[in-house]
Enzyme design. Structure first.
Site, PDB file in Angstrom:
ATOM      1  N   ASP A  46       7.702 -51.011 -15.159  1.00  0.00           N
ATOM      2  CA  ASP A  46       8.676 -50.373 -14.243  1.00  0.00           C
ATOM      3  C   ASP A  46       8.020 -49.438 -13.247  1.00  0.00           C
ATOM      4  O   ASP A  46       8.308 -49.488 -12.047  1.00  0.00           O
ATOM      5  CB  ASP A  46       9.823 -49.692 -15.011  1.00  0.00           C
ATOM      6  CG  ASP A  46       9.418 -48.631 -16.021  1.00  0.00           C
ATOM      7  OD1 ASP A  46       8.207 -48.457 -16.270  1.00  0.00           O
ATOM      8  OD2 ASP A  46      10.330 -47.954 -16.547  1.00  0.00           O
ATOM      9  N   ALA A 140      11.686 -42.445 -30.937  1.00  0.00           N
ATOM     10  CA  ALA A 140      11.561 -43.764 -31.565  1.00  0.00           C
ATOM     11  C   ALA A 140      11.358 -44.864 -30.522  1.00  0.00           C
ATOM     12  O   ALA A 140      11.420 -46.049 -30.861  1.00  0.00           O
ATOM     13  CB  ALA A 140      12.789 -44.056 -32.414  1.00  0.00           C
ATOM     14  N   ASP A 199      14.726 -47.428 -18.171  1.00  0.00           N
ATOM     15  CA  ASP A 199      15.603 -46.946 -19.246  1.00  0.00           C
ATOM     16  C   ASP A 199      16.944 -46.475 -18.682  1.00  0.00           C
ATOM     17  O   ASP A 199      18.007 -46.747 -19.250  1.00  0.00           O
ATOM     18  CB  ASP A 199      14.944 -45.785 -19.997  1.00  0.00           C
ATOM     19  CG  ASP A 199      13.598 -46.168 -20.579  1.00  0.00           C
ATOM     20  OD1 ASP A 199      13.279 -47.372 -20.612  1.00  0.00           O
ATOM     21  OD2 ASP A 199      12.856 -45.269 -21.002  1.00  0.00           O
TER      22      ASP A 199
HETATM   23  C1  GLA Z   1       9.034 -45.440 -21.556  1.00  0.00           C
HETATM   24  C2  GLA Z   1       9.414 -45.048 -20.133  1.00  0.00           C
HETATM   25  C3  GLA Z   1       9.831 -46.259 -19.325  1.00  0.00           C
HETATM   26  C4  GLA Z   1       8.795 -47.380 -19.431  1.00  0.00           C
HETATM   27  C5  GLA Z   1       8.409 -47.630 -20.883  1.00  0.00           C
HETATM   28  C6  GLA Z   1       7.284 -48.625 -21.031  1.00  0.00           C
HETATM   29  O1  GLA Z   1      10.157 -45.901 -22.237  1.00  0.00           O
HETATM   30  O2  GLA Z   1      10.476 -44.119 -20.132  1.00  0.00           O
HETATM   31  O3  GLA Z   1      10.042 -45.885 -17.980  1.00  0.00           O
HETATM   32  O4  GLA Z   1       7.686 -47.126 -18.640  1.00  0.00           O
HETATM   33  O5  GLA Z   1       8.035 -46.438 -21.540  1.00  0.00           O
HETATM   34  O6  GLA Z   1       7.695 -49.880 -20.625  1.00  0.00           O
END
Ligand code: GLA
Length: 413
Positions: A46, A140, A199
């Site tokens: 991302d 987690a 996310d």
């Molecule tokens: C965390 C970050 C996301 C992404 C993931 C790895 O969850 O908050 O933005 O970079 O790691 O894919």
């Protein structure tokens, strides 16, 4: 093992409502519920401007609010059994930073969102009473912080929009993309985590029963149905890792350095690893050097895996999708070096079980959870295999449960 249905009845929304009434002595003006997520494929893509394939889960964070007559924010967390009170524009340390950051990001007067909506328009932000409850486990890798920020932005937006109903022009509720963008600003600009926007978009825009194909460059979201004959298992290693610990920022910085080196090496501008193919990374591996070549190899091959996973999902080909998930895990563990012994033991236990299509770590890394795509009849044996292998190899007992692909943000009165 807990099934999804048992947990739904004990979700945090009724608890937060009741706790709000006990604490404030009145009903909340609004309650928002936002989910955590698993990432099927597209790890660490991302913030490199690529495409990802996550899905919201049925573990959620609920936030209840009511207006206050002053400009204070009083926030109560049921999980921490703590209350933090401070002026609206401040950002205290600890868990409350996410709530204060989300409200502050929403209240910024002169910022537009990318789709042109004006978050702060039309209403003077009021003080708020806020109560938070969640069953998304912290640390987690299931995106508890994004769920908290998205629920907070969503609920404050609903409240302030209602209050603005009598003002000339009123105020429109934000789109889910704008809620995600403001929640992301809360984390990056107010809390200070250098995360991508996967996310927040998943939590704000999710749709029950669907994975999301998210283009993190233009921030467009489309949903892809999950087949009915697929089950998702989450194995939480219980080894907590906070994005704020610094390793995640190191990977973000390594990707930026890889981009700078590729920008010099290639005869066209390179703005992000999205602009580069795995072949180009291989051709310039010497120039990239260590560890940048490996990091760039993960991100560029992972982008190809997301395309493959989307077409596998569209064809309801679970064997192919699971295979891509396990390949993605190997790349995260080797080229991206974000795994740990507990995660490796869980993935090994799961992938050695009949009926498991594939498994990979989710979230930032160095602990957290693993998601497995399985045949619905295989969840018990797969869970047992993950627990036994991890206990035997590391002494740690993971928490394994089945999850359903849940809904995105919803706001109730
Ligand atoms: C965390 C970050 C996301 C992404 C993931 C790895 O969850 O908050 O933005 O970079 O790691 O894919």
């Amino acid at each position: 093992m807990d099934g999804p249905d048992e947990r739904a009845e004990t979700g945090p929304a009724p608890r937060v409502r009741e706790a709000y009434e006990d604490w404030v002595g009145a009903s909340p003006d609004a309650v928002a519920v936002a989910p955590g997520r698993v990432n099927l494929v597209g790890g660490h893509v991302d913030y490199n401007g690529g495409v990802v394939l996550p899905a919201p889960i049925d573990r959620t964070t609920a936030v209840a609010v009511g207006a206050r007559p002053d400009s204070q924010l009083r926030v109560r967390s049921l999980a921490f059994d703590e209350t933090v009170t401070a002026p609206l524009a401040s950002v205290p340390d600890g868990w409350a930073a996410y709530v204060f950051g989300a409200v502050a990001a929403l209240a910024e007067p002169d910022r537009d969102t990318e789709d042109g909506e004006r978050p702060g328009a039309g209403v003077a932000p009021s003080g708020l009473e806020v109560v938070v409850a969640s069953d998304v486990p912290l640390g987690a890798g299931l995106s508890s912080s994004a769920a908290l920020c998205v629920a907070t932005v969503g609920v404050a937006d609903a409240l302030w929009t209602r209050r603005a109903a009598d003002t000339p022009g009123g105020r429109r509720r934000l789109s889910c993309e704008s809620v995600a963008e403001i929640a992301w600003r809360a984390e990056t600009e107010f809390v200070g985590t250098d995360c991508g926007i996967m996310d927040q978009l998943t939590s704000a825009c999710g749709q029950a029963g669907h994975a999301l194909r998210i283009d993190c460059r233009d921030r467009t979201v489309s949903s892809v149905p999950m087949p009915d004959d697929a089950a998702l298992l989450v194995a939480d290693t219980t080894v907590a890792h906070e994005l704020r610990d610094g390793d995640y920022d190191e990977r973000v910085a390594e990707c930026r350095e890889a981009v700078a080196r590729l920008d010099e090496a290639l005869d066209r501008p390179v703005e992000s690893l999205r602009d580069v193919s795995p072949d180009e990374v291989a051709a310039h591996a010497d120039r990239l050097g260590d560890p940048y070549a490996a990091r760039a190899r993960h991100v560029t091959t992972e982008s190809d895996r997301v395309d493959e996973a989307v077409s596998a999902l569209e064809a309801a080909d679970l064997t192919r999708l699971g295979g891509v998930m396990t390949e993605a895990h190997r790349s995260l563990a080797t080229d991206y070096a974000v795994s740990c012994a507990e995660v490796e033991a869980v993935v090994a236990g799961l992938t050695a079980t009949d009926g498991v299509y594939g498994a990979r770590m989710v979230g930032g890394g160095w602990g957290g959870s693993v998601v497995a795509l399985t045949d619905p009849d295989a969840t018990e044996t797969a869970g047992r295999a993950a627990r036994e292998r991890c206990e035997r190899e590391t002494g740690v007992t993971p928490d394994v449960y089945e999850t359903r692909v849940g809904d995105g943000l919803r706001v109730e009165r």
